[in-house]
Structure formats: structure tokens, C-alpha cells
Design an enzyme around this catalytic site. Structure first.
Site, PDB file in Angstrom:
ATOM      1  N   ASP A 215       0.850  -1.196   0.000  1.00 30.73           N
ATOM      2  CA  ASP A 215       0.000   0.000   0.000  1.00 30.73           C
ATOM      3  C   ASP A 215       0.883   1.243   0.000  1.00 30.73           C
ATOM      4  O   ASP A 215       2.108   1.155   0.091  1.00 30.73           O
ATOM      5  CB  ASP A 215      -0.895   0.006   1.257  1.00 30.73           C
ATOM      6  CG  ASP A 215      -0.067  -0.071   2.528  1.00 30.73           C
ATOM      7  OD1 ASP A 215       0.346   0.994   3.034  1.00 30.73           O
ATOM      8  OD2 ASP A 215       0.198  -1.182   3.025  1.00 30.73           O
ATOM      9  N   ASP A 217       0.575   3.622   2.428  1.00 28.45           N
ATOM     10  CA  ASP A 217       0.365   4.214   3.748  1.00 28.45           C
ATOM     11  C   ASP A 217      -0.759   5.256   3.627  1.00 28.45           C
ATOM     12  O   ASP A 217      -1.785   4.959   3.014  1.00 28.45           O
ATOM     13  CB  ASP A 217       1.672   4.802   4.292  1.00 28.45           C
ATOM     14  CG  ASP A 217       1.665   4.911   5.812  1.00 28.45           C
ATOM     15  OD1 ASP A 217       1.180   3.967   6.463  1.00 28.45           O
ATOM     16  OD2 ASP A 217       2.135   5.926   6.341  1.00 28.45           O
TER      17      ASP A 217
END
Length: 276
Positions: A215, A217
Site C-alpha cells: 500500500d 500508507d
């Protein structure tokens, strides 16, 4: 005579599949620092002795701050491991490091709180002295390079260096924290690399880490790219086989080399860092 090689494998979230080992058997162990996260699994990868340990337990029941990192590393060392290849799921702090990429870390920033980072703590039945261990280089460079070569041979998108920011967790970062970590020079973020790397080096183990990016974040202004458990798990499941293939490939590559000088130099560094 060359040092006999045995490789510890520490798997994080979902990266602890015992099926990667041939002739696998489990063993319950104890250490001067308590019990490790779970039983250890003994077996081979292409004839190379390996020891697999689930960082969070096989049922993923131990949160990052409660992992007994000292017991985990001690158990692998006591079992005769010379190397540790660790795996971790991470968030990206940089645009060019994309979900699904691999990062072979070479540095860290520690943002954990109160985790025990040394075996030399003055407690009864623990090693004597105080260890002022140098952490540059943080990771074993020879092992790192072999992992990079393996990932490239598999045609995976791999970043050859990276600084991980290790936070305490189990919560994710605030947006302000995430942006701050970017300004500090962090490339990826996780919750487990420290103190694992510190303890592995203090134990004289050749340690390297394969980070799988899941991802971005929460530093991006796009509200659709804020990290969630659901999104992390979805990306992870799509890409976890990359990490498994890298580990399966690098283990025999490590075993083909003579590590005697590297291991002796690392152990000498540790001994010279201890004040008694």
C-alpha cells in the site's frame, strides 16, 4: 573447512508457509528469554537445512509490540542458523515504490517504544556485559546482494536499497506522521523490523530482509489511497508468491558460497563491541 550453512526464515503476515520445506518437522523450544512466537519448523530447501518461524505465531495472534524478538532470534541461533532471511509486508512512503514491488532493505529508522533490543541486559543467566553494537551496515551486504540477484533473475520489480521506518503499531500512522517519515528519508514503513535486525546482528547472524509493498500508507492526498487492512490483505495475497519464490531461489545460492570469513568477521565485531 567451510562453515556449514543453515538458514533461518522468519515469515510475517502470511509469509510463513511450512510447505516451502521438504521433510518438515516441528519442534517446541524454549530460550533464556522465554518462548519464541511459535514452534520452529525444521526442513530443507533443495537440500539446504532451514528453520522456519512465524513471527506473529502460526495463527497470527501476536501483535507487533508483543512479539518476543529476543526469543525468536535466540531460538534460530541455538538451532545452528548462520543466516536469517526475513520477510515483511510494508507500506510505501515513496511514489516510485509501488504496491507489489519488492524492496531489499539496507537501513532503518526506529520509531518503536520500549522493545528490548539487546541480549546483554544484565539479567540472570543472560550474556555478560553491555553490547554497544555498530549498526552500519545494518544488514548483511553479501546476503542482500544474493537476494537482489535472485529477484532480478525472476524478473520481479525490485528496489536494491531502502530505508524502513519501523513504528510501534498496531495502529497505522496518521497522515502527519506519514508525511514526516517521508521527509526523514524513509522509503517504506512497517511494525516489525526493529528490534529483529538489531538482535540478529548481535547474535552474529547474516540477516537480510525482503519487503513486500502492499500500500501507500496514508501520505497521499488521494483519499482512495489511505491504508486499510482489507486493501493490504488483497494486495498481499496477489503478490505473496513473489517472496516465496525469492526465498526458494536464494537459499541454494547462499549455500553454494563459502561464508566462513563473513561469519568470523561478524562474530568478531560483536565480541569487540561488548564491554565487561
Amino acid at each position: 573447512m567451510p562453515q556449514k550453512i543453515k538458514i533461518g526464515i522468519i515469515g510475517g503476515s502470511g509469509l510463513d508457509n511450512p510447505d516451502i520445506l521438504k521433510n518438515a518437522s516441528t519442534k517446541s523450544v524454549d530460550t533464556p528469554y522465554g518462548k519464541p512466537s511459535d514452534v520452529i519448523t525444521l526442513g530443507q530447501i533443495e537440500g539446504v537445512d532451514c528453520v522456519l518461524l512465524a513471527r506473529h505465531g502460526r495463527n497470527h495472534g501476536i501483535m507487533p509490540g508483543n512479539v518476543n524478538y529476543r526469543a525468536n532470534i535466540w531460538a534460530l541461533k541455538n538451532e545452528g542458523c548462520t543466516h536469517v532471511i526475513a520477510a515483511t509486508a510494508t507500506g510505501s512512503l515513496q511514489e516510485h515504490i509501488k504496491p507489489g514491488d519488492l524492496v531489499i532493505l539496507n537501513n532503518f529508522i526506529d520509531r518503536t517504544q520500549g522493545r528490548k533490543q539487546t541480549f546483554y541486559d544484565g539479567e540472570k543467566n543472560h550474556p555478560l556485559g553491555i553490547c554497544h553494537l555498530p549498526m552500519e551496515p545494518a544488514f548483511c551486504e553479501r546476503t542482500r546482494q544474493l537476494i537482489i540477484q535472485t529477484a532480478e533473475q525472476l524478473n520481479f520489480s525490485v528496489h536494491k536499497t531502502g530505508t524502513v521506518v519501523t513504528i510501534e503499531g498496531p495502529r497505522f500512522s496518521s497522515k502527519a506522521e506519514s508525511k514526516m517519515f517521508r521527509q526523514w528519508g524513509g522509503d517504506i514503513i512497517n511494525m516489525t523490523s526493529v528490534p529483529e535486525i538489531v538482535l540478529a546482528k548481535e547474535a552474529g547472524l547474516c540477516y537480510a530482509l525482503v519487503a513486500l509493498v502492499t500500500d501507500y500508507d496514508c501520505w497521499k492526498d488521494n483519499k482512495d489511497e489511505h491504508v486499510t487492512v482489507v486493501d493490504v490483505l488483497a494486495t498481499f495475497k496477489k503478490n505473496v508468491t513473489k517472496v516465496t519464490k525469492v526465498i526458494m531461489g536464494v537459499v541454494p545460492a547462499i549455500a553454494k558460497e563459502d561464508w566462513s570469513k563473513t561469519i568470523d568477521e561478524l562474530q568478531e565485531l560483536v565480541q569487540n563491541s561488548i564491554m565487561k
